[in-house]
Design a protein around this motif. Structure first.
Motif, PDB file in Angstrom:
ATOM      1  N   GLY A 617       0.820   3.077   2.157  1.00  0.00           N
ATOM      2  CA  GLY A 617       0.892   1.614   2.126  1.00  0.00           C
ATOM      3  C   GLY A 617       1.696   1.015   3.265  1.00  0.00           C
ATOM      4  O   GLY A 617       1.345  -0.042   3.792  1.00  0.00           O
ATOM      5  N   PHE A 618       2.783   1.688   3.650  1.00  0.00           N
ATOM      6  CA  PHE A 618       3.604   1.136   4.726  1.00  0.00           C
ATOM      7  C   PHE A 618       2.858   1.155   6.049  1.00  0.00           C
ATOM      8  O   PHE A 618       2.862   0.193   6.799  1.00  0.00           O
ATOM      9  CB  PHE A 618       4.931   1.894   4.840  1.00  0.00           C
ATOM     10  CG  PHE A 618       5.912   1.458   3.813  1.00  0.00           C
ATOM     11  CD1 PHE A 618       6.749   0.380   4.046  1.00  0.00           C
ATOM     12  CD2 PHE A 618       5.964   2.080   2.581  1.00  0.00           C
ATOM     13  CE1 PHE A 618       7.628  -0.057   3.085  1.00  0.00           C
ATOM     14  CE2 PHE A 618       6.845   1.658   1.611  1.00  0.00           C
ATOM     15  CZ  PHE A 618       7.680   0.583   1.856  1.00  0.00           C
ATOM     16  N   LEU A 619       2.197   2.272   6.292  1.00  0.00           N
ATOM     17  CA  LEU A 619       1.415   2.393   7.516  1.00  0.00           C
ATOM     18  C   LEU A 619       0.327   1.316   7.543  1.00  0.00           C
ATOM     19  O   LEU A 619       0.091   0.654   8.557  1.00  0.00           O
ATOM     20  CB  LEU A 619       0.775   3.782   7.529  1.00  0.00           C
ATOM     21  CG  LEU A 619       0.503   4.362   8.900  1.00  0.00           C
ATOM     22  CD1 LEU A 619       1.824   4.763   9.522  1.00  0.00           C
ATOM     23  CD2 LEU A 619      -0.410   5.576   8.775  1.00  0.00           C
ATOM     24  N   ILE A 620      -0.313   1.132   6.397  1.00  0.00           N
ATOM     25  CA  ILE A 620      -1.383   0.145   6.307  1.00  0.00           C
ATOM     26  C   ILE A 620      -0.841  -1.256   6.561  1.00  0.00           C
ATOM     27  O   ILE A 620      -1.446  -2.049   7.282  1.00  0.00           O
ATOM     28  CB  ILE A 620      -2.069   0.244   4.923  1.00  0.00           C
ATOM     29  CG1 ILE A 620      -2.909   1.527   4.883  1.00  0.00           C
ATOM     30  CG2 ILE A 620      -2.937  -0.972   4.651  1.00  0.00           C
ATOM     31  CD1 ILE A 620      -3.531   1.837   3.546  1.00  0.00           C
ATOM     32  N   ALA A 621       0.331  -1.534   6.027  1.00  0.00           N
ATOM     33  CA  ALA A 621       0.916  -2.856   6.232  1.00  0.00           C
ATOM     34  C   ALA A 621       1.232  -3.101   7.702  1.00  0.00           C
ATOM     35  O   ALA A 621       0.993  -4.188   8.232  1.00  0.00           O
ATOM     36  CB  ALA A 621       2.179  -3.001   5.395  1.00  0.00           C
ATOM     37  N   GLU A 622       1.748  -2.074   8.363  1.00  0.00           N
ATOM     38  CA  GLU A 622       2.058  -2.236   9.782  1.00  0.00           C
ATOM     39  C   GLU A 622       0.786  -2.473  10.587  1.00  0.00           C
ATOM     40  O   GLU A 622       0.738  -3.326  11.475  1.00  0.00           O
ATOM     41  CB  GLU A 622       2.779  -0.989  10.337  1.00  0.00           C
ATOM     42  CG  GLU A 622       4.084  -0.622   9.644  1.00  0.00           C
ATOM     43  CD  GLU A 622       5.270  -1.492  10.055  1.00  0.00           C
ATOM     44  OE1 GLU A 622       5.104  -2.354  10.936  1.00  0.00           O
ATOM     45  OE2 GLU A 622       6.358  -1.318   9.474  1.00  0.00           O
ATOM     46  N   GLU A 623      -0.256  -1.716  10.258  1.00  0.00           N
ATOM     47  CA  GLU A 623      -1.527  -1.878  10.965  1.00  0.00           C
ATOM     48  C   GLU A 623      -2.095  -3.270  10.710  1.00  0.00           C
ATOM     49  O   GLU A 623      -2.656  -3.905  11.595  1.00  0.00           O
ATOM     50  CB  GLU A 623      -2.542  -0.827  10.487  1.00  0.00           C
ATOM     51  CG  GLU A 623      -2.227   0.583  10.925  1.00  0.00           C
ATOM     52  CD  GLU A 623      -2.230   0.732  12.441  1.00  0.00           C
ATOM     53  OE1 GLU A 623      -3.069   0.082  13.098  1.00  0.00           O
ATOM     54  OE2 GLU A 623      -1.380   1.468  12.970  1.00  0.00           O
TER      55      GLU A 623
END
Ligand code: ADP
Ligand code: MG
Length: 700
Positions: A617-623
């Motif tokens: 989820g964190f990676l997705i949010a950054e993207e």
């Protein structure tokens, strides 16, 4: 109260030339501002152009590219008038040293055309060139001037985001008048910082943005944009810091119970806590033991198990004899929270109640009496409800679930419902740190970084809608194997009717193809109907649930293992991730099918790729931040960062950190904002609509 120097900027926009009541409405819709109030001159001034027209661009006819706005120095040629009553356009030929062009007019008055474009004479003409069958043309040029009048044409014009019915000329004229109202402001930025950055003052920055000289002036990193973004961030950080300081001075209650009730809750769980759940509970217990108020964000990816943390810590407060409240954003989620924590509460001996907007007057009154008598320990309800008239005997802690747009105002309203109320905000949206700062200020944060044991990553595939039959076939064999399936249809706001038809249609098709009853949930159904459909699916009476995105937030059916998301290309990344999080909650492998309708645009394609590649989820949010800016992460439709007009979480992250430190220092040295800079900062708070915090200075 408001510094008088600001008065001209807080006049309604209808006081500007060319803006009547009707246009004022359009402007309000365009520039935001406060709901139910006419937009102000200040609101208008923060409407920054997104690009500019450079009329200095004079490439010559032959070298004008398709779509470019150019200024041409031409000799007017032949007029080709259409026959009377014909709908064909009126055409005028013209040439320069490089080539020929045709000016095209629809429904134009002939006498005006003959006067404005006299054959054989020289004219300076500016407008957009389009190439058509290898020939350049210009439909309705913006300007046509005699060579000696050419100076009347602005070299550069700002281009504003517009709305239907609002002409660019109207907006430009009003903006010019608005800029003339700009007073001389005292400087609210630190002298040394201003020197270091070399930024202009506030008014100069604003003036430059409305009369840009270069495209670069409008870029987020230009000194003008940076100056205004910083001002806005500082206003927001200062307001948040003031609220926080106020909460601290009002004082909290130190709660140090034995912990038996918390233990009872934890023992009632059919599973072990994860390490980060245990840590979060410990951190919150420590906050509760402090004599100051808690203001903490509990952040954890979907499925991380935030509810358990909330309940365990609420138990701690309840053990001291106080009451707790758990607020959910939707009716359906409130009901679900209630249903899922009820057995735990019963085992632990916590008296639980549900309050929703659907309760009858009588039910409502009965609940209220129990709350006032202290016969209810914990109440679950919707946000709207708590912002209303509900009162408590002794409210000690509030948990706000899935709340992203929790402003200063609401927080103040909440705090009024009890003495020293501790606040825990839970969010399933993995908000990057920069956004936490922008939206929540300098809050303490607990993170759930690990998922409950045994969870398997969700396998994600994207499939073209052309292969619908094949997917339905696979769903059929999955349910024959005892699996449960969510089938999500998108909701497009513009056409609720069409969406409803689409979701009902899909429901019919699936029932027919799978030859069994399928549950259906959408926003137009009553709470009872939704509950009935959800519980049929939950209990396994039905194996497939067709839903609009009402299931997006928090719905928990642990044995559902497949989610099909139709028209996945229409969803934002954060939303896709939330939806996908509905599966993968048990110990069985789960999968997510992104059904898209091709051809995919670049961003949509990138989104689906990211979804296939990661479950983080964190990676997705950054993207997501990279692809779209902050708006989408927080599930709002506007572009940019919610609650902000100029500053952007992605572009101005570095400034955010500086603003936070600046705000902290300001309140340390001048907590009442009484110094010269303090007075100027009050202006700033008003300018950016963060003035609610000023009231606290007097109260505190
Ligand atoms: P979210 O953080 O998305 O709100 P929930 O609180 O709804 O997550 O929890 C998701 C599911 O995981 C629920 O069914 C819950 O009972 C379960 N759960 C929570 N904590 C654990 C744990 N430590 N071990 C196993 N399952 C857990
Ligand atoms: Mg939840």
């Amino acid at each position: 109260m408001r510094p008088p120097v600001l008065d001209p900027l807080f006049a309604p926009v209808s006081t500007l030339p060319g803006i009547g009541p009707k246009i004022a409405k359009l402007v309000a819709g365009l520039v935001g501002g406060q709901p139910n109030r006419e937009a102000t001159v200040a609101d208008l001034l923060f409407h920054i152009p997104h690009s500019l027209i450079d009329r200095r661009h004079k490439p010559g006819i032959a070298y004008s590219e398709n779509g470019d706005i150019v200024t041409l120095d031409v000799i007017i040629g032949r007029h080709m008038a259409p026959p009377r009553h014909s709908k064909a356009p009126y055409k005028i030929m013209a040439h320069d040293d490089t080539g020929q062009i045709t000016f095209v007019f629809f429904h134009a008055r002939r006498d005006w055309l003959e006067k404005t474009f006299p054959e054989g004479e020289r004219r300076i003409v500016s407008g957009k060139v389009e190439w058509f069958n290898d020939r350049p043309q210009m439909v309705h040029p913006d300007y046509s001037l005699k060579p000696e009048e050419a100076a009347q044409m602005p070299a550069i014009e700002p281009v504003y985001p517009l709305t239907a019915g609002l002409a660019s000329k109207t907006l430009q004229k009003a903006m010019k008048a608005a800029l003339e109202k700009l007073p001389v402001f005292p400087e609210w930025l630190n002298e040394a910082y201003l020197q270091k950055t070399g930024w202009p003052d506030f008014s100069e920055a604003l003036r430059t943005l409305h009369a840009p000289r270069e495209r670069e002036d409008l870029e987020p990193q230009s000194p003008y944009m940076q100056r205004l973004a910083y001002d806005e961030l500082l206003a927001s950080q200062l307001a948040l810091a003031m609220v926080r300081a106020n909460m601290r001075t009002l004082g909290g209650i130190s709660r140090t119970p034995s912990g038996t009730l918390q233990k009872a809750v934890i023992n009632a769980l059919p599973f072990e806590l994860t390490a980060s759940q245990a840590t979060a509970i410990k951190e919150i217990n420590e906050d509760l033991a402090e004599p100051t108020r808690m203001l903490r964000l509990l952040q954890g990816d979907v499925g991380a198990g935030k509810t358990v943390v909330a309940l365990a810590t609420l138990a701690q407060v309840i053990e001291t004899g106080a009451q707790g409240a758990l607020m959910a954003p939707t009716e359906i989620l409130a009901r679900q929270h209630y249903a899922s924590i009820l057995p735990l509460c019963e085992k632990a001996g916590i008296r639980l109640a549900l309050m929703t907007g659907k309760d009858t007057q009588k039910e409502r009154r009965a609940r209220q009496e129990q709350l006032d008598a202290g016969e209810i320990d914990l109440v679950v309800g919707t946000h709207a409800l708590f912002q209303g008239s509900v009162t408590f005997k002794n409210l000690g802690m509030v948990v706000v679930d899935e709340q992203h747009r929790f402003g200063v105002h609401q927080r103040l309203a909440l705090s009024g419902k009890g003495q020293g109320v501790d606040v825990l905000v839970m969010t399933a949206t993995p908000i990057p740190r920069t956004l936490v700062l922008t939206c929540f200020g300098d809050m303490d944060v607990s993170r759930l970084t690990d998922k409950p044991a045994g969870r398997k990553p969700i396998k994600t595939v994207s499939v073209s809608l052309d292969r619908l039959d094949e997917i339905i076939g696979r769903v059929g064999s999955a349910i024959a194997n005892g699996q449960k399936v969510y089938w999500v249809c998108p909701l497009v706001e513009e056409s609720e009717k069409i969406d409803l038809a689409a979701v009902e249609d899909r429901h019919r098709v699936l029932e027919h193809a799978l030859r069994q009853r399928v549950s259906l949930v959408h926003g137009r159904m009553s709470a009872e109907e939704k509950d009935a459909a959800m519980s049929d699916f939950k209990s396994g009476l039905t194996k497939v649930l067709v839903a609009t995105t009402v299931i997006e937030v928090g719905v928990d059916v642990p044995d559902a293992t497949i989610i099909v998301i139709e028209h996945a290309e229409r969803f934002g990344l954060a939303q896709l991730h939330q939806l996908r999080g509905r599966v993968g909650r048990g110990d069985k492998p789960s999968s997510c099918v992104l059904l898209y309708k091709g051809p995919l645009g670049e961003t949509a394609g990138a989104r689906l790729n990211i979804m296939r590649e990661t479950n983080d989820g964190f990676l997705i949010a950054e993207e997501d931040l990279k692809l779209r800016g902050g708006g989408e992460i927080l599930g709002t439709r506007q572009s940019g960062t919610p609650g902000f007009r100029i500053a952007r979480a992605d572009e101005h992250a570095d400034l955010m950190e500086v603003a936070r430190d600046d705000a902290r220092l300001i309140l340390e040295t001048d907590p009442e904002l009484k110094s010269k800079r303090g007075e100027a900062l009050r202006c700033l708070l008003y300018l950016f609509g963060r003035d609610a915090a000023i009231r606290l200075l007097r109260a505190g």
